[in-house]
Design a protein around this motif. Structure first.
Motif, short mmCIF file in Angstrom:
data_model
loop_
_atom_site.label_atom_id
_atom_site.label_comp_id
_atom_site.label_asym_id
_atom_site.label_seq_id
_atom_site.Cartn_x
_atom_site.Cartn_y
_atom_site.Cartn_z
N ARG A 32 5.41 -42.78 -10.92
CA ARG A 32 5.80 -41.19 -10.78
C ARG A 32 6.34 -40.63 -12.10
N LYS A 36 3.94 -38.24 -14.19
CA LYS A 36 4.31 -37.04 -14.31
C LYS A 36 4.61 -36.75 -15.80
N SER A 41 -2.05 -36.15 -12.30
CA SER A 41 -2.01 -36.03 -11.21
C SER A 41 -2.22 -37.64 -10.66
#
Length: 152
Positions: A32, A36, A41
């Motif tokens: 993640r 990010k 996405s």
């Protein structure tokens, strides 16, 4: 130095390269966090990997829970243009870990011998005990007996 000892030293040198790495896993996990950081996405990563968005969420959650596979981590890293690397990072040099274990084993041997000698009224001086500890540690490090890493 024996071939076995030389090979062990080579392995130690490889592991010792991780020293000072101070690698901290991000609180959201690597997947993640990198995703990010890239501005990507979950849906975009899913398309790049040929999986569903739900699968990306599962992989991210599995990473946080410690259940992600190395294969998944590698595939995900590659889909984000990264290289996946994993490592074991000892808190100090391998040699120091070996010395600490040798010290622990030598202390146990000397303590056992000391108890037996005390029962027979044959106490040994502190200096002699230190000498024996050093001798045993060096012997254990050199020989690396099969029970070296057994704690009892």
């Amino acid at each position: 130095m024996s071939v076995k000892q030389a090979v062990r030293r080579q392995y130690q040198a490889v592991v010792d390269l991780t020293q000072g790495g101070n690698i901290q896993v991000p609180s959201e996990g690597w997947i993640r966090t990198v995703r990010k950081a890239l501005g990507m996405s979950g849906a975009q990563l899913a398309r790049r990997m040929g999986v569903t968005r739900a699968r990306i969420a599962q992989v991210e959650q599995a990473e946080l829970e410690g259940g992600v596979t190395l294969k998944s981590m590698q595939a995900t890293a590659e889909a984000m243009g990264c290289r996946f690397v994993y490592a074991f990072v000892p808190p100090e040099t391998i040699e120091n870990l070996i010395i600490a274990q040798a010290r622990k084993k030598a202390q146990a041997i000397v303590a056992t011998a000391g108890k037996h000698m005390a029962l027979e009224d044959q106490t040994v001086t502190e200096g002699r005990t230190r000498q024996e500890m050093t001798r045993l540690m060096n012997e254990l490090i050199h020989e690396m007996p099969s029970d070296f890493w057994q704690d009892k």
